[in-house]
Design a protein around this motif. Structure first.
Motif, PDB file in Angstrom:
ATOM      1  N   SER A 243      -1.743  11.326  -2.154  1.00 20.80           N
ATOM      2  CA  SER A 243      -0.619  10.672  -1.470  1.00 20.80           C
ATOM      3  C   SER A 243       0.249  11.695  -0.775  1.00 20.80           C
ATOM      4  O   SER A 243       0.547  12.741  -1.340  1.00 20.80           O
ATOM      5  CB  SER A 243       0.261   9.930  -2.478  1.00 20.80           C
ATOM      6  N   TYR A 244       0.627  11.410   0.447  1.00 18.66           N
ATOM      7  CA  TYR A 244       1.625  12.238   1.115  1.00 18.66           C
ATOM      8  C   TYR A 244       2.208  11.483   2.298  1.00 18.66           C
ATOM      9  O   TYR A 244       1.675  10.454   2.722  1.00 18.66           O
ATOM     10  CB  TYR A 244       1.039  13.586   1.573  1.00 18.66           C
ATOM     11  N   LEU A 245       3.326  12.001   2.778  1.00 17.69           N
ATOM     12  CA  LEU A 245       3.955  11.422   3.956  1.00 17.69           C
ATOM     13  C   LEU A 245       3.871  12.444   5.058  1.00 17.69           C
ATOM     14  O   LEU A 245       4.019  13.642   4.820  1.00 17.69           O
ATOM     15  CB  LEU A 245       5.432  11.114   3.656  1.00 17.69           C
ATOM     16  N   ASP A 246       3.612  11.965   6.262  1.00 19.95           N
ATOM     17  CA  ASP A 246       3.515  12.881   7.385  1.00 19.95           C
ATOM     18  C   ASP A 246       4.923  13.354   7.761  1.00 19.95           C
ATOM     19  O   ASP A 246       5.804  12.544   8.001  1.00 19.95           O
ATOM     20  CB  ASP A 246       2.864  12.144   8.549  1.00 19.95           C
ATOM     21  N   ASP A 247       5.109  14.663   7.794  1.00 18.55           N
ATOM     22  CA  ASP A 247       6.431  15.223   8.093  1.00 18.55           C
ATOM     23  C   ASP A 247       6.852  14.990   9.545  1.00 18.55           C
ATOM     24  O   ASP A 247       8.028  14.932   9.860  1.00 18.55           O
ATOM     25  CB  ASP A 247       6.442  16.737   7.848  1.00 18.55           C
ATOM     26  N   GLU A 248       5.871  14.869  10.408  1.00 19.71           N
ATOM     27  CA  GLU A 248       6.170  14.790  11.838  1.00 19.71           C
ATOM     28  C   GLU A 248       6.404  13.354  12.287  1.00 19.71           C
ATOM     29  O   GLU A 248       7.083  13.116  13.265  1.00 19.71           O
ATOM     30  CB  GLU A 248       4.973  15.331  12.641  1.00 19.71           C
ATOM     31  N   ASP A 249       5.778  12.421  11.596  1.00 19.66           N
ATOM     32  CA  ASP A 249       5.736  11.051  12.073  1.00 19.66           C
ATOM     33  C   ASP A 249       6.341  10.146  10.999  1.00 19.66           C
ATOM     34  O   ASP A 249       5.697   9.828  10.012  1.00 19.66           O
ATOM     35  CB  ASP A 249       4.254  10.699  12.324  1.00 19.66           C
ATOM     36  N   VAL A 250       7.591   9.744  11.222  1.00 17.36           N
ATOM     37  CA  VAL A 250       8.274   8.941  10.209  1.00 17.36           C
ATOM     38  C   VAL A 250       7.515   7.631   9.997  1.00 17.36           C
ATOM     39  O   VAL A 250       7.169   6.950  10.948  1.00 17.36           O
ATOM     40  CB  VAL A 250       9.718   8.604  10.632  1.00 17.36           C
ATOM     41  N   GLY A 251       7.265   7.321   8.748  1.00 14.41           N
ATOM     42  CA  GLY A 251       6.616   6.042   8.467  1.00 14.41           C
ATOM     43  C   GLY A 251       5.116   6.156   8.288  1.00 14.41           C
ATOM     44  O   GLY A 251       4.487   5.248   7.758  1.00 14.41           O
ATOM     45  N   LEU A 252       4.514   7.277   8.716  1.00 16.47           N
ATOM     46  CA  LEU A 252       3.072   7.443   8.515  1.00 16.47           C
ATOM     47  C   LEU A 252       2.848   7.924   7.083  1.00 16.47           C
ATOM     48  O   LEU A 252       3.271   9.015   6.711  1.00 16.47           O
ATOM     49  CB  LEU A 252       2.503   8.446   9.519  1.00 16.47           C
ATOM     50  N   SER A 253       2.221   7.053   6.300  1.00 17.54           N
ATOM     51  CA  SER A 253       2.049   7.409   4.898  1.00 17.54           C
ATOM     52  C   SER A 253       0.590   7.294   4.487  1.00 17.54           C
ATOM     53  O   SER A 253      -0.173   6.501   5.042  1.00 17.54           O
ATOM     54  CB  SER A 253       2.925   6.521   4.017  1.00 17.54           C
ATOM     55  N   PHE A 254       0.218   8.127   3.538  1.00 12.65           N
ATOM     56  CA  PHE A 254      -1.132   8.123   2.988  1.00 12.65           C
ATOM     57  C   PHE A 254      -1.014   7.869   1.490  1.00 12.65           C
ATOM     58  O   PHE A 254      -0.195   8.509   0.831  1.00 12.65           O
ATOM     59  CB  PHE A 254      -1.815   9.473   3.236  1.00 12.65           C
TER      60      PHE A 254
ATOM     61  N   ILE B 289       0.847  -1.204   0.000  1.00 14.36           N
ATOM     62  CA  ILE B 289       0.000   0.000   0.000  1.00 14.36           C
ATOM     63  C   ILE B 289       0.881   1.253   0.000  1.00 14.36           C
ATOM     64  O   ILE B 289       0.665   2.186  -0.769  1.00 14.36           O
ATOM     65  CB  ILE B 289      -0.942   0.017   1.222  1.00 14.36           C
ATOM     66  N   ARG B 290       1.895   1.237   0.866  1.00 16.36           N
ATOM     67  CA  ARG B 290       2.787   2.393   0.954  1.00 16.36           C
ATOM     68  C   ARG B 290       3.502   2.652  -0.362  1.00 16.36           C
ATOM     69  O   ARG B 290       3.697   3.788  -0.779  1.00 16.36           O
ATOM     70  CB  ARG B 290       3.813   2.152   2.065  1.00 16.36           C
ATOM     71  N   GLY B 291       3.863   1.561  -1.042  1.00 12.48           N
ATOM     72  CA  GLY B 291       4.629   1.710  -2.278  1.00 12.48           C
ATOM     73  C   GLY B 291       3.776   1.956  -3.509  1.00 12.48           C
ATOM     74  O   GLY B 291       4.294   2.322  -4.562  1.00 12.48           O
ATOM     75  N   ALA B 292       2.463   1.770  -3.392  1.00 11.05           N
ATOM     76  CA  ALA B 292       1.603   1.917  -4.574  1.00 11.05           C
ATOM     77  C   ALA B 292       1.433   3.393  -4.921  1.00 11.05           C
ATOM     78  O   ALA B 292       1.437   4.259  -4.051  1.00 11.05           O
ATOM     79  CB  ALA B 292       0.240   1.289  -4.307  1.00 11.05           C
ATOM     80  N   ASP B 293       1.270   3.664  -6.202  1.00  3.23           N
ATOM     81  CA  ASP B 293       0.990   5.046  -6.619  1.00  3.23           C
ATOM     82  C   ASP B 293      -0.455   5.395  -6.326  1.00  3.23           C
ATOM     83  O   ASP B 293      -0.779   6.543  -6.053  1.00  3.23           O
ATOM     84  CB  ASP B 293       1.269   5.197  -8.110  1.00  3.23           C
ATOM     85  N   VAL B 294      -1.305   4.398  -6.438  1.00  2.00           N
ATOM     86  CA  VAL B 294      -2.720   4.650  -6.194  1.00  2.00           C
ATOM     87  C   VAL B 294      -3.375   3.360  -5.715  1.00  2.00           C
ATOM     88  O   VAL B 294      -2.949   2.260  -6.076  1.00  2.00           O
ATOM     89  CB  VAL B 294      -3.402   5.234  -7.467  1.00  2.00           C
TER      90      VAL B 294
END
Ligand SMILES: Nc1nc2c(ncn2[C@@H]2O[C@H](COP(=O)(O)OP(=O)(O)OP(=O)(O)O)[C@@H](O)[C@H]2O)c(=O)[nH]1
Ligand SMILES: [Mg+2]
Length: 330
Positions: free
Chosen positions: A189-200, A150-155
């Motif tokens: 899609s984005y990555l949370d800047d504050e929380d390493v590893g939290l991805s959308f 899921i993290r690696g998928a583009d969509v």
């Protein structure tokens, strides 16, 4: 906030997200740590990252001692991008894979038919997109490798079963399950800047089985019970209804452009194999995809396409457009 992460950091983070092996993951995490500005405001982030690196090293050791297989399922990326088909049991994920690709997954009227991820290539004009059919996700069932995919998928295409009264609950259960992890779904899609590893991961909604009599009522109910801001494409995967609009949307969500290369001496570009690059990519970066030495060696390119006169000479900082033809000069 004010950690002031550099473009190099974000680039490494993006690579990390797309890594398909634990080795690669470790490499990019280390680059992220190196690139992270070292000051008070980033201390928490630094320590998260160090922990993550330690865990990834352990994973790598475990993988190696178990003969290189490890716990994770890796599917090499192929095509212009990767879309993951997710949903509750029986939603029609495998049916959708069959509708959009030439893959022949098992499709059956009972839950948990699909046991392992199954990829297929979805044609879109002259390029193709990798689709991966997945086992269902439920309140008690989330394969550990699913999060990596899921993290690696583009969509993600989230398939909702409108053919049964359980379909809405099934979708809600999946969302709840993922919201309990660091791998979540969102409108972009984005990555949370504050929380390493939290991805959308960007998600498109595909309410399925709209051919069935109660589907329309269930879709209304779904909107009430599960208000989501994801773009929505109602389908009947079994009949092909709505499937072409979804195909376009999946490709569109990748946000890539096609670029054709032409050798200086050739009369025609190579139209067989377009390169696909993220929209906004500059010529210099694209040249590096053609050949890694071209990053250094590129002097200029001639370009035929949008926004320039045919054959115009451009430099490495020129932003590419869809269907541009480029002739690289080193
Ligand atoms: N009426 C109707 N039935 C459909 C449609 N799409 C799928 N189905 C049926 O729904 C059932 C489940 O389809 P699958 O594609 O196997 O569902 P899945 O989401 O892959 O299920 P799991 O692998 O168990 O998670 C099958 O009996 C399909 O024939 C549709 O558009 N309309
Ligand atoms: Mg299936």
């Amino acid at each position: 906030m004010a950690t002031n992460l550099t473009p190099q950091y974000h680039k490494a983070e993006e690579q990390y997200r797309r890594a398909t092996t634990t080795d690669e993951e470790l490499k990019w995490l280390e680059v992220m740590l190196r690139e992270m500005p070292k000051h008070k405001a980033s201390e928490k982030l630094q320590s998260d990252l160090k922990q993550k690196i330690a865990r990834t090293r352990k994973d790598l050791e475990t993988e190696r001692s178990s003969g290189g297989k490890g716990h994770s399922v890796r599917i090499p990326r192929q095509g212009a991008g990767t879309a993951l088909l997710l949903g509750g049991p029986n939603a029609g994920k495998s049916q959708l894979l069959a509708a959009l690709t030439r893959a022949q997954p098992e499709i059956a009227p009972y839950p948990f038919t699909t046991r392992a991820p199954l990829p297929g290539m979805m044609p879109w004009q002259d390029v193709s997109v990798q689709l991966i059919d997945m086992p269902p996700i439920t309140a008690d069932y989330l394969e550990p490798y699913a999060q990596g995919l899921i993290r690696g998928a583009d969509v993600v295409v989230l398939v909702v079963d409108l053919g049964s009264d359980d379909g809405i609950d099934g979708c809600q259960a999946l969302l709840d399950k993922l919201n309990g992890t660091k791998t979540r779904l969102a409108a972009s899609s984005y990555l949370d800047d504050e929380d390493v590893g939290l991805s959308f991961t960007r998600t498109l909604l595909a309410p399925n089985k709209i051919d069935l009599p109660d589907a329309a009522t269930r879709l209304e109910l779904f909107h009430e019970m599960c208000p989501l801001d994801f773009a929505e494409y109602p389908i009947a995967a079994a009949l092909g209804t709505g499937v072409e609009a979804l195909r376009d949307a999946i490709y569109g969500a990748l946000d890539v452009v096609r670029v054709y290369t032409k050798l200086p001496k050739a009369r025609e570009a190579d139209f067989e194999r377009p390169f696909t690059v993220r929209r906004g990519t500059m010529l210099g970066e694209m040249a590096g995809l053609v050949h890694k030495d071209f990053i250094e060696q590129l002097k200029y390119a001639r370009i035929w396409g949008t926004g320039v006169h045919d054959g115009t000479q451009v430099k490495g900082d020129h932003v590419l457009h869809d269907r541009d033809i480029v002739e690289l000069h080193t």
